[in-house]
Design a protein around this motif. Structure first.
Motif, PDB file in Angstrom:
ATOM      1  N   VAL A 100     -23.093  27.541  -5.922  1.00  0.00           N
ATOM      2  CA  VAL A 100     -22.463  27.055  -4.690  1.00  0.00           C
ATOM      3  C   VAL A 100     -21.340  28.001  -4.277  1.00  0.00           C
ATOM      4  O   VAL A 100     -20.440  28.299  -5.074  1.00  0.00           O
ATOM      5  CB  VAL A 100     -21.903  25.633  -4.883  1.00  0.00           C
ATOM      6  CG1 VAL A 100     -21.214  25.161  -3.604  1.00  0.00           C
ATOM      7  CG2 VAL A 100     -23.010  24.668  -5.271  1.00  0.00           C
ATOM      8  N   ARG A 101     -21.415  28.483  -3.039  1.00  0.00           N
ATOM      9  CA  ARG A 101     -20.352  29.311  -2.481  1.00  0.00           C
ATOM     10  C   ARG A 101     -19.412  28.425  -1.673  1.00  0.00           C
ATOM     11  O   ARG A 101     -19.847  27.629  -0.847  1.00  0.00           O
ATOM     12  CB  ARG A 101     -20.927  30.411  -1.586  1.00  0.00           C
ATOM     13  CG  ARG A 101     -19.849  31.404  -1.091  1.00  0.00           C
ATOM     14  CD  ARG A 101     -20.435  32.460  -0.179  1.00  0.00           C
ATOM     15  NE  ARG A 101     -20.803  31.901   1.113  1.00  0.00           N
ATOM     16  CZ  ARG A 101     -21.982  32.093   1.703  1.00  0.00           C
ATOM     17  NH1 ARG A 101     -22.911  32.801   1.106  1.00  0.00           N
ATOM     18  NH2 ARG A 101     -22.239  31.550   2.883  1.00  0.00           N
ATOM     19  N   THR A 102     -18.124  28.574  -1.904  1.00  0.00           N
ATOM     20  CA  THR A 102     -17.113  27.774  -1.210  1.00  0.00           C
ATOM     21  C   THR A 102     -16.330  28.648  -0.238  1.00  0.00           C
ATOM     22  O   THR A 102     -15.806  29.694  -0.620  1.00  0.00           O
ATOM     23  CB  THR A 102     -16.140  27.135  -2.215  1.00  0.00           C
ATOM     24  OG1 THR A 102     -16.883  26.343  -3.147  1.00  0.00           O
ATOM     25  CG2 THR A 102     -15.128  26.259  -1.505  1.00  0.00           C
ATOM     26  N   ASP A 103     -16.279  28.220   1.019  1.00  0.00           N
ATOM     27  CA  ASP A 103     -15.502  28.917   2.049  1.00  0.00           C
ATOM     28  C   ASP A 103     -14.413  27.976   2.553  1.00  0.00           C
ATOM     29  O   ASP A 103     -14.677  26.811   2.872  1.00  0.00           O
ATOM     30  CB  ASP A 103     -16.396  29.341   3.221  1.00  0.00           C
ATOM     31  CG  ASP A 103     -17.474  30.338   2.786  1.00  0.00           C
ATOM     32  OD1 ASP A 103     -17.119  31.290   2.076  1.00  0.00           O
ATOM     33  OD2 ASP A 103     -18.642  30.139   3.157  1.00  0.00           O
ATOM     34  N   ILE A 104     -13.191  28.488   2.609  1.00  0.00           N
ATOM     35  CA  ILE A 104     -12.059  27.724   3.123  1.00  0.00           C
ATOM     36  C   ILE A 104     -11.705  28.268   4.502  1.00  0.00           C
ATOM     37  O   ILE A 104     -11.620  29.482   4.705  1.00  0.00           O
ATOM     38  CB  ILE A 104     -10.842  27.830   2.181  1.00  0.00           C
ATOM     39  CG1 ILE A 104     -11.233  27.433   0.757  1.00  0.00           C
ATOM     40  CG2 ILE A 104      -9.702  26.968   2.684  1.00  0.00           C
ATOM     41  CD1 ILE A 104     -11.735  26.019   0.635  1.00  0.00           C
ATOM     42  N   MET A 105     -11.492  27.362   5.454  1.00  0.00           N
ATOM     43  CA  MET A 105     -11.208  27.800   6.829  1.00  0.00           C
ATOM     44  C   MET A 105     -10.297  26.786   7.508  1.00  0.00           C
ATOM     45  O   MET A 105     -10.000  25.733   6.941  1.00  0.00           O
ATOM     46  CB  MET A 105     -12.517  27.948   7.609  1.00  0.00           C
ATOM     47  CG  MET A 105     -13.258  26.645   7.810  1.00  0.00           C
ATOM     48  SD  MET A 105     -14.988  26.882   8.215  1.00  0.00           S
ATOM     49  CE  MET A 105     -15.626  27.304   6.589  1.00  0.00           C
ATOM     50  N   ARG A 106      -9.885  27.136   8.680  1.00  0.00           N
ATOM     51  CA  ARG A 106      -9.049  26.234   9.458  1.00  0.00           C
ATOM     52  C   ARG A 106      -9.905  25.238  10.226  1.00  0.00           C
ATOM     53  O   ARG A 106     -10.969  25.590  10.747  1.00  0.00           O
ATOM     54  CB  ARG A 106      -8.164  27.023  10.426  1.00  0.00           C
ATOM     55  CG  ARG A 106      -7.123  27.865   9.700  1.00  0.00           C
ATOM     56  CD  ARG A 106      -6.146  28.508  10.638  1.00  0.00           C
ATOM     57  NE  ARG A 106      -5.102  29.221   9.901  1.00  0.00           N
ATOM     58  CZ  ARG A 106      -4.090  29.850  10.460  1.00  0.00           C
ATOM     59  NH1 ARG A 106      -3.979  29.855  11.786  1.00  0.00           N
ATOM     60  NH2 ARG A 106      -3.184  30.455   9.723  1.00  0.00           N
ATOM     61  N   ALA A 107      -9.438  24.000  10.284  1.00  0.00           N
ATOM     62  CA  ALA A 107     -10.148  22.978  11.046  1.00  0.00           C
ATOM     63  C   ALA A 107     -10.133  23.354  12.516  1.00  0.00           C
ATOM     64  O   ALA A 107      -9.185  23.971  13.014  1.00  0.00           O
ATOM     65  CB  ALA A 107      -9.491  21.625  10.833  1.00  0.00           C
ATOM     66  N   ARG A 108     -11.193  22.961  13.227  1.00  0.00           N
ATOM     67  CA  ARG A 108     -11.287  23.292  14.641  1.00  0.00           C
ATOM     68  C   ARG A 108     -11.355  22.028  15.484  1.00  0.00           C
ATOM     69  O   ARG A 108     -11.632  20.948  14.986  1.00  0.00           O
ATOM     70  CB  ARG A 108     -12.528  24.149  14.907  1.00  0.00           C
ATOM     71  CG  ARG A 108     -13.839  23.463  14.581  1.00  0.00           C
ATOM     72  CD  ARG A 108     -14.989  24.453  14.654  1.00  0.00           C
ATOM     73  NE  ARG A 108     -16.270  23.816  14.349  1.00  0.00           N
ATOM     74  CZ  ARG A 108     -17.056  23.256  15.245  1.00  0.00           C
ATOM     75  NH1 ARG A 108     -16.682  23.257  16.530  1.00  0.00           N
ATOM     76  NH2 ARG A 108     -18.197  22.700  14.903  1.00  0.00           N
ATOM     77  N   GLY A 109     -11.112  22.189  16.778  1.00  0.00           N
ATOM     78  CA  GLY A 109     -11.179  21.074  17.704  1.00  0.00           C
ATOM     79  C   GLY A 109      -9.833  20.410  17.905  1.00  0.00           C
ATOM     80  O   GLY A 109      -8.846  20.728  17.251  1.00  0.00           O
ATOM     81  N   ALA A 110      -9.831  19.460  18.833  1.00  0.00           N
ATOM     82  CA  ALA A 110      -8.583  18.727  19.115  1.00  0.00           C
ATOM     83  C   ALA A 110      -8.363  17.668  18.063  1.00  0.00           C
ATOM     84  O   ALA A 110      -9.290  17.140  17.499  1.00  0.00           O
ATOM     85  CB  ALA A 110      -8.686  18.078  20.494  1.00  0.00           C
TER      86      ALA A 110
END
Length: 430
Positions: free
Chosen positions: A272-282
């Motif tokens: 399993v590859r895990t990617d961390i990112m910023r949440a998007r949308g309002a």
């Protein structure tokens, strides 16, 4: 027989005549169960006797565990054999020309009653013989996504989500929205007019999977959209997937021990590859400012799960793993069933209703909901989409349909085993 109990010959004939047709029909019935099911019941009873003998000599937890699922079938089969033996004795009595009229009348009455009793026991035995679904005692997750139909499909997907939420509320089933994402990327379920992109509703009640697995498939809607100026009816669809919900940690049950590498439901973290990112949308201060969103990719199957509904990255990671495990477990279950599906198609001619098949139509103009598997139709669409009792009627009909298909598959499997066994015996004889 004492004189005061002995009926007159005239009354005896009057008593016997209406039952002669019934008796002839019952005498012609050799068995109320298919031979393949009887053979399976006898095999289970034989195994039960063998394991019981071994357990009596020395207690073994493994043997006790294997013996548990056989108890119900063995008990009902003993009742079936007793009832069947009694009917055979009554048949012999009625077919014997030396039997006097008084005894024949009593035997005829007993035969009618015993045959009805055998029919009830046969139904119970048939239900006990059909293997239980391995996920039936688990909670579940309902995953809803719009299909063909553009914006109208997305609105209909939202209608389905609210339908299942209302159903759970009415039935007292604990539920929570595990994931919600609209077309704007927002995770806030604030409006029924915003098109739904994806939603996952978790029903925490044990046994919820068995209750709701009948809902899996493509749901089609036929209605006039609010944006349609010419009043034309549009057809669109949404996909509903029902997934088993597994505990976060392994349990004592071997089948649910997700930490056991030999188990089908185990996921190797290296895959399993895990990617961390910023949440998007309002949605709030954490959106686009903190790295709280998590995306998991199972590399062997290329299954991707993303989660951004919570402000905490660890919470999003936990829920993402929960959803990934459920999706993979369902996929593996379907893969194991594939041979049974092929056998069912070839022998009983029943095609599998998978997620790519249309299972239900909601026609707003006719106020009609039709399930295409069971053939059940109700003309109270408003009550259905509000999760009312009309939805219960449809779901119950589909559960009965699924039970019939499971039974047909079981009979097909047993007949296939018998054919293979016969072919092997002939080969050895040569």
């Amino acid at each position: 027989m004492t004189a005061w109990l002995r009926p007159s010959r005239k009354n005896l004939l009057r008593y016997i005549e209406p039952r002669r047709a019934q008796c002839r029909r019952y005498l012609s019935v050799q068995s109320t169960l298919p031979p393949s099911l009887l053979n399976r019941a006898r095999s289970i009873a034989s195994e039960h006797a063998k394991l019981s003998k071994e357990l009596a000599q020395e207690f073994d937890p493994q043997i006790a565990k294997r013996l548990g699922p056989l108890l119900a079938v063995n008990k009902i089969f003993q009742q079936w054999e007793s009832a069947h033996s009694g009917i055979e004795e009554l048949k012999s009595l009625l077919q014997d020309s030396s039997t006097d009229e008084e005894l024949r009348a009593l035997a005829a009455a007993d035969l009618v009653e015993s045959t009805a009793q055998l029919s009830t026991i046969s139904q119970e035995l048939t239900a006990a013989l059909v293997p239980k679904h391995p996920f039936e005692n688990l909670p579940c997750m309902i995953e809803i996504r719009p299909g063909a139909g553009g914006g109208e499909a997305a609105l209909f997907a939202g209608d389905l989500l609210r339908m299942y939420q209302a159903y759970c509320s009415r039935k007292g089933l604990r539920s929570s929205l595990l994931k919600y994402e609209d077309e704007e990327g927002s995770s806030q379920n604030n409006s029924s007019h915003i098109s739904l992109h994806e939603a996952v509703l978790e029903i925490e009640q044990p046994g919820a999977y068995n209750t709701l697995r009948c809902e899996a498939g493509v749901h089609r809607v036929q209605r006039v959209p609010a944006t349609e100026s010419k009043g034309r009816t549009h057809t669109s669809a949404a996909t509903v997937m029902v997934l088993p919900s597994f505990p976060s940690n392994g349990t004592d049950e071997s089948e649910l021990n997700i930490d056991d590498p030999s188990n089908d439901y185990y996921i190797d973290p290296k895959d399993v590859r895990t990617d961390i990112m910023r949440a998007r949308g309002a949605g709030g201060q954490h959106v686009n400012t903190t790295d709280s969103a998590v995306r998991l990719t199972h590399l062997p199957t290329n299954t991707v799960v993303s989660m951004q509904d919570y402000r905490s990255q660890p919470k999003n990671r936990e829920k993402a793993w929960h959803l990934l495990r459920s999706r993979l477990a369902q996929a593996r279950r379907e893969a194991r069933e594939e041979e049974t599906v092929k056998l069912r198609r070839s022998i009983v001619g029943v095609a599998r209703m998978g997620r790519g098949d249309k299972v239900r139509t909601y026609n707003w103009g006719q106020q009609r909901v039709t399930d295409h598997r069971s053939g059940c139709s109700v003309h109270n669409l408003d009550d259905v989409v509000q999760g009312g009792e009309s939805l219960d009627v449809i779901m119950e009909s589909v559960r009965a349909w699924l039970g019939e298909r499971d039974l047909e598959a079981l009979i097909a499997e047993e007949e296939e085993k018998e054919q293979k066994g016969g072919s092997t015996a002939k080969t050895k004889g040569r």
